[in-house]
Write a protein that holds these residues in place. Structure first.
Motif, PDB file in Angstrom:
ATOM      1  N   SER A 192       0.826  -1.216   0.000  1.00 59.61           N
ATOM      2  CA  SER A 192       0.000   0.000   0.000  1.00 59.61           C
ATOM      3  C   SER A 192       0.854   1.257   0.000  1.00 59.61           C
ATOM      4  O   SER A 192       0.536   2.240  -0.685  1.00 59.61           O
ATOM      5  CB  SER A 192      -0.948   0.003   1.204  1.00 59.61           C
ATOM      6  N   SER A 193       1.975   1.247   0.763  1.00 61.10           N
ATOM      7  CA  SER A 193       2.837   2.428   0.806  1.00 61.10           C
ATOM      8  C   SER A 193       3.503   2.685  -0.543  1.00 61.10           C
ATOM      9  O   SER A 193       3.653   3.835  -0.971  1.00 61.10           O
ATOM     10  CB  SER A 193       3.906   2.279   1.890  1.00 61.10           C
ATOM     11  N   LEU A 194       3.874   1.613  -1.240  1.00 55.77           N
ATOM     12  CA  LEU A 194       4.481   1.764  -2.561  1.00 55.77           C
ATOM     13  C   LEU A 194       3.464   2.303  -3.555  1.00 55.77           C
ATOM     14  O   LEU A 194       3.783   3.189  -4.368  1.00 55.77           O
ATOM     15  CB  LEU A 194       5.036   0.422  -3.046  1.00 55.77           C
ATOM     16  N   CYS A 195       2.229   1.798  -3.492  1.00 55.14           N
ATOM     17  CA  CYS A 195       1.174   2.287  -4.387  1.00 55.14           C
ATOM     18  C   CYS A 195       0.897   3.767  -4.131  1.00 55.14           C
ATOM     19  O   CYS A 195       0.728   4.554  -5.071  1.00 55.14           O
ATOM     20  CB  CYS A 195      -0.101   1.473  -4.196  1.00 55.14           C
ATOM     21  N   ASP A 196       0.860   4.147  -2.845  1.00 53.78           N
ATOM     22  CA  ASP A 196       0.634   5.554  -2.497  1.00 53.78           C
ATOM     23  C   ASP A 196       1.782   6.425  -3.016  1.00 53.78           C
ATOM     24  O   ASP A 196       1.560   7.541  -3.498  1.00 53.78           O
ATOM     25  CB  ASP A 196       0.501   5.713  -0.984  1.00 53.78           C
ATOM     26  N   TYR A 197       3.015   5.910  -2.915  1.00 56.07           N
ATOM     27  CA  TYR A 197       4.177   6.647  -3.399  1.00 56.07           C
ATOM     28  C   TYR A 197       4.089   6.870  -4.910  1.00 56.07           C
ATOM     29  O   TYR A 197       4.351   7.983  -5.409  1.00 56.07           O
ATOM     30  CB  TYR A 197       5.454   5.885  -3.061  1.00 56.07           C
TER      31      TYR A 197
END
Length: 255
Positions: A192-197
């Motif tokens: 999720s953090s990578l997608c948000d980034y």
């Protein structure tokens, strides 16, 4: 109490019930064969077709709902923004509503049913709505002749009834074994953090090696696990985010 059809000219905020809960609708006889495109950014989308037929494509999955079909209501799970399209059929009178639900709203409203938030991306559950539930949905196409706050509360009450039905139906007839759901959801959360980034820096040129380093993974591990959790390769996800954001900018400019 006098009621009137929900006016298409009403401002957008009238469709917003509260943070994390939005109402969308359609009540029209289609005049031509056409296809309309859009984007979904909700955690869940609950769709009910009361009259006629609705032909939808969400991501790479097709969904047909209609009053004369065995399925006229569906709950769709989404982990990220997803493209969708709806085909219109000439002379088809389509009466439909949909409710967009955020993950935070679902968590706060249904803490005891946390497993529903573990559903994988593009999971779809469909069934035939009861007459009682159809009548509740139909009420959402009308507004009371009262102040905005009051009729918003009325809409929210109807929406809550529909969502409760969807949650209960899921727990009666889960399609996926719970262990598989939990495992898929855990993998999705991991990225999720990578997608948000990527969404926040979509205009940058992303290199797979740099993204793998950000996740403390090898390139091959990132590619394999990202595809398993998101249903897309890293490159496909980046392209989809670019296309979705470009589409939303066009729509925003048009409005």
């Amino acid at each position: 109490m006098k009621k009137q059809q929900w006016d298409l000219k009403h401002p957008k905020e009238d469709k917003h019930l509260r943070t994390g809960l939005n109402f969308h609708f359609g009540d029209v006889t289609e005049t031509e064969d056409a296809e309309y495109f859009g984007a979904m950014a909700d955690r869940f989308r609950l769709i009910v077709v009361l009259k006629g037929v609705s032909l939808l494509t969400i991501g790479d999955k097709q969904l047909t709902l209609g009053e004369d079909f065995n399925i006229n209501i569906a709950l769709v799970s989404l982990h990220h923004e997803e493209s969708f399209s709806r085909k219109s059929i000439k002379d088809n009178y389509c009466q439909r509503i949909s409710i967009g639900i955020s993950e935070q709203w679902m968590n706060e409203a249904f803490k005891q049913y946390a497993v529903i938030n573990q559903l994988p991306h593009l999971y779809m559950l469909g069934w035939k709505a009861s007459k009682q539930l159809s009548e509740v949905a139909r009420q959402m196409l009308f507004i009371s002749s009262m102040n905005r706050q009051a009729h918003t509360l009325e809409l929210e009450a109807c929406a809550l009834n529909l969502i409760i039905e969807a949650v209960n139906h899921f727990h009666k007839q889960p399609i996926f074994p719970s262990d598989d759901i939990v495992q898929t959801r855990t993998k999705a959360h991991k990225f999720s953090s990578l997608c948000d980034y990527i969404r926040s820096n979509v205009r940058e040129k992303h290199r797979i090696e740099e993204l793998a380093k950000r996740m403390n993974m090898t390139v091959s591990t990132l590619q394999k696990q990202f595809k398993q959790s998101q249903g897309l390769t890293v490159f496909e996800f980046i392209q989809k985010v670019k296309l979705t954001q470009a589409y939303l900018r066009v729509i925003s400019a048009a409005n």
